[in-house]
Design a protein around this motif. Structure first.
Motif, PDB file in Angstrom:
ATOM      1  N   LEU A 225      14.570 -14.503  -6.599  1.00  0.00           N
ATOM      2  CA  LEU A 225      14.333 -13.270  -7.587  1.00  0.00           C
ATOM      3  C   LEU A 225      13.195 -12.578  -7.332  1.00  0.00           C
ATOM      4  O   LEU A 225      13.444 -11.421  -7.352  1.00  0.00           O
ATOM      5  CB  LEU A 225      14.121 -14.131  -9.010  1.00  0.00           C
ATOM      6  N   ALA A 226      12.140 -13.236  -6.752  1.00  0.00           N
ATOM      7  CA  ALA A 226      11.140 -12.521  -6.100  1.00  0.00           C
ATOM      8  C   ALA A 226      11.468 -11.534  -5.238  1.00  0.00           C
ATOM      9  O   ALA A 226      10.881 -10.357  -5.153  1.00  0.00           O
ATOM     10  CB  ALA A 226       9.754 -13.393  -5.736  1.00  0.00           C
ATOM     11  N   ALA A 227      12.187 -12.087  -3.993  1.00  0.00           N
ATOM     12  CA  ALA A 227      12.929 -11.149  -3.072  1.00  0.00           C
ATOM     13  C   ALA A 227      13.444  -9.992  -3.588  1.00  0.00           C
ATOM     14  O   ALA A 227      13.724  -8.741  -3.237  1.00  0.00           O
ATOM     15  CB  ALA A 227      13.558 -11.909  -2.162  1.00  0.00           C
ATOM     16  N   VAL A 228      14.607 -10.247  -4.501  1.00  0.00           N
ATOM     17  CA  VAL A 228      15.471  -9.370  -5.217  1.00  0.00           C
ATOM     18  C   VAL A 228      14.538  -8.453  -6.101  1.00  0.00           C
ATOM     19  O   VAL A 228      14.838  -6.948  -5.903  1.00  0.00           O
ATOM     20  CB  VAL A 228      16.557  -9.955  -6.396  1.00  0.00           C
ATOM     21  N   CYS A 229      13.505  -8.592  -6.535  1.00  0.00           N
ATOM     22  CA  CYS A 229      12.803  -7.736  -7.463  1.00  0.00           C
ATOM     23  C   CYS A 229      11.864  -6.774  -6.443  1.00  0.00           C
ATOM     24  O   CYS A 229      12.012  -5.688  -6.659  1.00  0.00           O
ATOM     25  CB  CYS A 229      11.726  -8.423  -8.412  1.00  0.00           C
ATOM     26  N   GLY A 230      11.496  -7.203  -5.285  1.00  0.00           N
ATOM     27  CA  GLY A 230      10.725  -6.592  -4.437  1.00  0.00           C
ATOM     28  C   GLY A 230       9.354  -6.188  -4.779  1.00  0.00           C
ATOM     29  O   GLY A 230       8.696  -6.769  -5.889  1.00  0.00           O
ATOM     30  N   ARG A 231       8.432  -5.561  -3.994  1.00  0.00           N
ATOM     31  CA  ARG A 231       7.154  -5.196  -4.129  1.00  0.00           C
ATOM     32  C   ARG A 231       7.023  -3.590  -4.445  1.00  0.00           C
ATOM     33  O   ARG A 231       7.618  -2.927  -3.810  1.00  0.00           O
ATOM     34  CB  ARG A 231       6.342  -5.749  -3.071  1.00  0.00           C
ATOM     35  N   ALA A 232       6.291  -3.343  -5.355  1.00  0.00           N
ATOM     36  CA  ALA A 232       5.978  -1.963  -5.674  1.00  0.00           C
ATOM     37  C   ALA A 232       5.046  -1.290  -4.567  1.00  0.00           C
ATOM     38  O   ALA A 232       5.070  -0.331  -4.186  1.00  0.00           O
ATOM     39  CB  ALA A 232       5.382  -1.861  -7.016  1.00  0.00           C
ATOM     40  N   ARG A 233       4.321  -2.178  -3.914  1.00  0.00           N
ATOM     41  CA  ARG A 233       3.365  -1.482  -2.971  1.00  0.00           C
ATOM     42  C   ARG A 233       3.247  -2.673  -1.881  1.00  0.00           C
ATOM     43  O   ARG A 233       3.272  -3.671  -1.965  1.00  0.00           O
ATOM     44  CB  ARG A 233       1.899  -1.341  -3.575  1.00  0.00           C
ATOM     45  N   ARG A 234       3.137  -1.948  -0.649  1.00  0.00           N
ATOM     46  CA  ARG A 234       2.941  -3.035   0.585  1.00  0.00           C
ATOM     47  C   ARG A 234       1.663  -3.756   0.560  1.00  0.00           C
ATOM     48  O   ARG A 234       0.438  -3.066   0.855  1.00  0.00           O
ATOM     49  CB  ARG A 234       3.064  -2.228   2.045  1.00  0.00           C
ATOM     50  N   PRO A 235       1.829  -5.205   0.536  1.00  0.00           N
ATOM     51  CA  PRO A 235       0.538  -5.846   0.638  1.00  0.00           C
ATOM     52  C   PRO A 235      -0.024  -6.006   1.811  1.00  0.00           C
ATOM     53  O   PRO A 235       0.603  -6.069   2.893  1.00  0.00           O
ATOM     54  CB  PRO A 235       1.042  -7.051  -0.036  1.00  0.00           C
ATOM     55  N   TYR A 236      -1.355  -5.897   2.171  1.00  0.00           N
ATOM     56  CA  TYR A 236      -2.204  -6.137   3.372  1.00  0.00           C
ATOM     57  C   TYR A 236      -2.810  -7.616   3.032  1.00  0.00           C
ATOM     58  O   TYR A 236      -3.681  -7.589   2.386  1.00  0.00           O
ATOM     59  CB  TYR A 236      -3.214  -5.023   3.724  1.00  0.00           C
ATOM     60  N   SER A 237      -2.670  -8.276   4.088  1.00  0.00           N
ATOM     61  CA  SER A 237      -3.378  -9.686   4.036  1.00  0.00           C
ATOM     62  C   SER A 237      -4.458 -10.021   4.815  1.00  0.00           C
ATOM     63  O   SER A 237      -4.129  -9.361   6.127  1.00  0.00           O
ATOM     64  CB  SER A 237      -2.300 -10.781   3.810  1.00  0.00           C
ATOM     65  N   PRO A 238      -5.418 -10.444   4.672  1.00  0.00           N
ATOM     66  CA  PRO A 238      -6.443 -10.798   5.836  1.00  0.00           C
ATOM     67  C   PRO A 238      -5.867 -11.572   7.022  1.00  0.00           C
ATOM     68  O   PRO A 238      -4.975 -12.332   6.764  1.00  0.00           O
ATOM     69  CB  PRO A 238      -7.468 -11.537   5.231  1.00  0.00           C
ATOM     70  N   ASP A 239      -6.246 -11.071   8.154  1.00  0.00           N
ATOM     71  CA  ASP A 239      -5.909 -11.867   9.432  1.00  0.00           C
ATOM     72  C   ASP A 239      -6.914 -12.053  10.231  1.00  0.00           C
ATOM     73  O   ASP A 239      -6.508 -12.342  11.729  1.00  0.00           O
ATOM     74  CB  ASP A 239      -4.761 -11.063   9.879  1.00  0.00           C
ATOM     75  N   GLY A 240      -8.084 -12.301   9.890  1.00  0.00           N
ATOM     76  CA  GLY A 240      -9.177 -12.584  10.686  1.00  0.00           C
ATOM     77  C   GLY A 240      -9.570 -11.664  11.809  1.00  0.00           C
ATOM     78  O   GLY A 240      -9.328 -10.320  11.854  1.00  0.00           O
ATOM     79  N   SER A 241      -9.717 -12.253  12.982  1.00  0.00           N
ATOM     80  CA  SER A 241     -10.052 -11.443  14.108  1.00  0.00           C
ATOM     81  C   SER A 241      -8.766 -11.677  15.286  1.00  0.00           C
ATOM     82  O   SER A 241      -8.234 -12.287  15.353  1.00  0.00           O
ATOM     83  CB  SER A 241     -11.242 -11.948  15.223  1.00  0.00           C
ATOM     84  N   LEU A 242      -8.334 -10.197  15.594  1.00  0.00           N
ATOM     85  CA  LEU A 242      -7.186  -9.957  16.499  1.00  0.00           C
ATOM     86  C   LEU A 242      -7.752  -9.668  17.965  1.00  0.00           C
ATOM     87  O   LEU A 242      -8.742  -8.665  17.973  1.00  0.00           O
ATOM     88  CB  LEU A 242      -6.226  -9.178  16.010  1.00  0.00           C
ATOM     89  N   ARG A 243      -7.188 -10.059  18.887  1.00  0.00           N
ATOM     90  CA  ARG A 243      -7.320  -9.436  20.438  1.00  0.00           C
ATOM     91  C   ARG A 243      -5.893  -8.876  20.669  1.00  0.00           C
ATOM     92  O   ARG A 243      -5.140  -9.585  20.784  1.00  0.00           O
ATOM     93  CB  ARG A 243      -7.594 -10.717  21.276  1.00  0.00           C
ATOM     94  N   LEU A 244      -5.875  -7.480  20.613  1.00  0.00           N
ATOM     95  CA  LEU A 244      -4.627  -6.788  20.870  1.00  0.00           C
ATOM     96  C   LEU A 244      -4.572  -5.974  22.134  1.00  0.00           C
ATOM     97  O   LEU A 244      -5.570  -5.660  22.824  1.00  0.00           O
ATOM     98  CB  LEU A 244      -4.513  -5.618  19.769  1.00  0.00           C
ATOM     99  N   TYR A 245      -3.335  -6.083  22.601  1.00  0.00           N
ATOM    100  CA  TYR A 245      -2.907  -5.357  24.038  1.00  0.00           C
ATOM    101  C   TYR A 245      -1.974  -4.431  23.662  1.00  0.00           C
ATOM    102  O   TYR A 245      -1.051  -4.447  23.166  1.00  0.00           O
ATOM    103  CB  TYR A 245      -2.428  -6.528  25.011  1.00  0.00           C
TER     104      TYR A 245
END
Length: 623
Positions: A225-245
């Motif tokens: 049901l949560a997936a069917v209802c969806g989200r009104a806004r895109r949530p951003y969750s903390p992901d700590g430190s990242l090393r990106l390439y």
């Protein structure tokens, strides 16, 4: 005047204005919308003025860029405020989706925990509430009415019913279904105005998403049901430190009038992330933004530079679809990048193509669950074979691991972008081995839109939407476009599924009545059964029977058609054809199913005046 000159109007504003019209004025509404589109308009700050006639003006006041109240649309004619002009202006204006977060919004600072919880953060409901069921039923009824009338009959009144249902669904915390309803309205308007970017398949997908989501609200529970209802806004969750390439940068130009770039980066664990800058504008803005600094921490890298460099990020925030947030707590500094042949990036090319295609297909599925994650990119090592002719032009043929032939097409056909020229030049270098990045195109044969590749000389990489190759970059600068041998169309090309698909699509522009006039479809059903698709044959028979079924009362008068029953049969057929098409696409990437290369050429020699044209893709409709 065109719709782009008008500010977006909130769905409830349009619905309210249409609902207040008298029955006589509702019949004139579509003609009023067309007539209003021919009148001159000019903008002054937040106000757009339309000259209705020599003596009357219509004003749309949009503080903040959106017409949010009924009182913000005023008319100077003698019948105002009960005139048809206000409703016509609201129907002509784009539909605002105020609850949806912008495409590239910086992540907000995470608030401190409190006793109260936000609606999106609350625990999943076990079952839908009565109010949600009622809102879902209204969405179903509005969607079924569109299917009953078809594009030609779904005028402003039918669209306003959808907008009202979408607004109610948004208030009842059903943002996914509400967004699908708004998409249907947008596509209906594009179809009725003759927008060249409109495709019937897009409206089929939007309608099936709307009807399917509305139907599932009443039966889903818990996490479903949560997936069917969806989200009104895109949530951003903390992901700590990242090393990106950095991997590459692609331009983004949409039919909704947005332009910009999206830069793809990979983490040390192989996860993919994006950093974007997309705003109203066209291809010119996309090319200009590529050389602007990335809005992430204190980094001074431009998007082009980030696609070949690296970043060290602390306090990172990430959305479910991999977008990196740019909140105040995010810190980023420039770091060393990595070549595509070096770890950790080299691991992206080690997965088998069939496995990558299956993962990408889940991401691009027409009815994928929101926040499902995953990427639609494929990382392949290929050998170029040359151009192959197709009904829409030509594309570049390549062979990847396992001998699977892959068709490579342009990602965007805008002449301001170098996609087409670059792909045409690569067609003049058969035998060249490249490491490529492409986006999966669901088709009965392996197909990608080509986004980036290693340089033909072996030094560096090429962002095919931003960088321009030259003939001097090819192994043989004097080479001409090479026509590859003829290729089989794929394992799904001979499938009779199209017999059901065309009936599903035929319903959308013409409505239920047109499908009901087909008569006996036994021959088509028999052909589908011979092709090994008995379920598709049953669905075709049931769909056409539901379309033509009309009951009569005791006096022989026709009773109203069963729109709900027909919508249910149409939805089943639409979802079935999508599932089978995706299964055929997945099977086409299996090396065991890959057909051998033929020997017969596809046509005559290429023209002397330049490379063969490359077939364009459909451009994205949303940021």
């Amino acid at each position: 005047m065109n719709a782009d000159q008008l500010p977006p109007a909130a769905p409830e504003v349009t619905a309210t204005l249409v609902e207040t019209l008298s029955p006589r004025l509702r019949k004139r509404l579509d003609a009023a919308v067309t007539k209003l589109g021919a009148r001159p308009a000019h903008r002054d700050g937040d106000t757009v003025t339309i000259q209705v006639d020599d003596e009357s003006e219509l004003r749309l006041h949009a503080p903040g860029g959106v017409v949010a109240r009924v009182e913000d649309i005023t008319c100077g004619c003698l019948l105002a405020p009960a005139c048809v002009h206000r409703a016509a202006a609201a129907c002509a204006a784009p539909t605002a989706d105020q609850a949806t977060e912008p495409a590239e919004q910086p992540a907000p600072k995470t608030p401190e925990p409190t006793g109260a919880t936000e609606p999106d953060a609350a625990a999943p409901q076990e079952t839908a509430s009565d109010a949600q069921r009622t809102a879902a039923d209204a969405l179903w009824a509005a969607g079924a009415a569109v299917l009953e009338a078809g594009v030609d009959g779904a005028g402003a009144v039918t669209q306003s019913a959808l907008l009202r249902a979408a607004h109610t669904a948004r208030l009842r915390r059903l943002p996914r279904a509400a967004a699908a309803a708004l998409s249907v309205v947008t596509l209906l308007r594009a179809a009725r105005t003759g927008d060249p970017s409109y495709r019937t398949a897009d409206l089929v997908t939007a309608l099936a998403e709307l009807l399917g989501t509305a139907r599932r609200v009443g039966t889903a529970s818990g996490a479903e049901l949560a997936a069917v209802c969806g989200r009104a806004r895109r949530p951003y969750s903390p992901d700590g430190s990242l090393r990106l390439y950095g991997l590459f940068t692609e331009p983004v130009v949409t039919d909704s009038g947005h332009g910009g770039v999206r830069t793809w980066v990979a983490g040390g664990d192989g996860r993919l992330f994006t950093v974007g800058d997309v705003a109203p504008g066209g291809a010119g803005r996309a090319l200009g933004v590529a050389d602007r600094a990335v809005r992430l921490g204190d980094s001074a890298l431009t998007h082009r530079e980030l696609g070949r460099a690296g970043l060290a990020v602390s306090g990172a925030t990430v959305s479910p679809d991999g977008r990196l947030g740019a909140g105040k707590g995010v810190k980023a500094v420039t770091a060393r990048g990595a070549a595509w042949t070096e770890p950790p990036l080299a691991a992206l090319w080690e997965a088998p193509p069939a496995e990558q295609a299956a993962r990408a297909l889940r991401a691009v599925s027409r009815y994928a669950e929101p926040d499902g994650g995953g990427s639609d990119l494929l990382f392949l090592d290929v050998e170029l074979l040359g151009a192959v002719r197709e009904p829409g032009g030509a594309c570049l043929l390549a062979r990847c691991a396992g001998g699977v032939p892959v068709r490579l097409t342009v990602a965007d056909d805008d002449p301001a972008l170098p996609h087409r020229d670059n792909l045409a030049l690569l067609a003049a270098a058969p035998g060249t081995r490249l490491r490529i990045i492409g986006r999966l195109v669901p088709a009965p044969h392996p197909r990608l839109t080509l986004l980036a590749c290693s340089h033909p000389t072996g030094e560096g990489t090429v962002d095919l939407g931003l960088d321009r190759l030259r003939r001097a970059d090819l192994p043989d600068p004097k080479a001409r476009v090479h026509l590859a041998p003829a290729q089989p169309a794929g394992s799904g090309a001979a499938s009779p599924l199209y017999l059901l698909e065309r009936r599903v699509e035929q319903t959308v522009p013409a409505g239920r009545a047109a499908l009901g006039l087909l008569g006996d479809v036994t021959a088509e059903a028999r052909r589908i059964r011979r092709g090994g698709l008995p379920t598709a044959a049953d669905l075709l028979i049931a769909l056409c029977a539901a379309a033509g079924r009309r009951e009569r009362d005791l006096f022989g008068r026709l009773l109203p058609a069963d729109t709900d029953g027909f919508a249910a049969h149409w939805l089943a057929a639409a979802r079935y054809t999508a599932a089978v098409s995706e299964a055929l696409c997945s099977a086409a990437w299996n090396p065991a199913d890959a057909a051998p290369t033929g020997d017969a050429p596809t046509g005559g020699a290429p023209a002397d005046d330049g490379p063969a044209p490359v077939s364009p893709p459909a451009r994205a409709h949303a940021v």
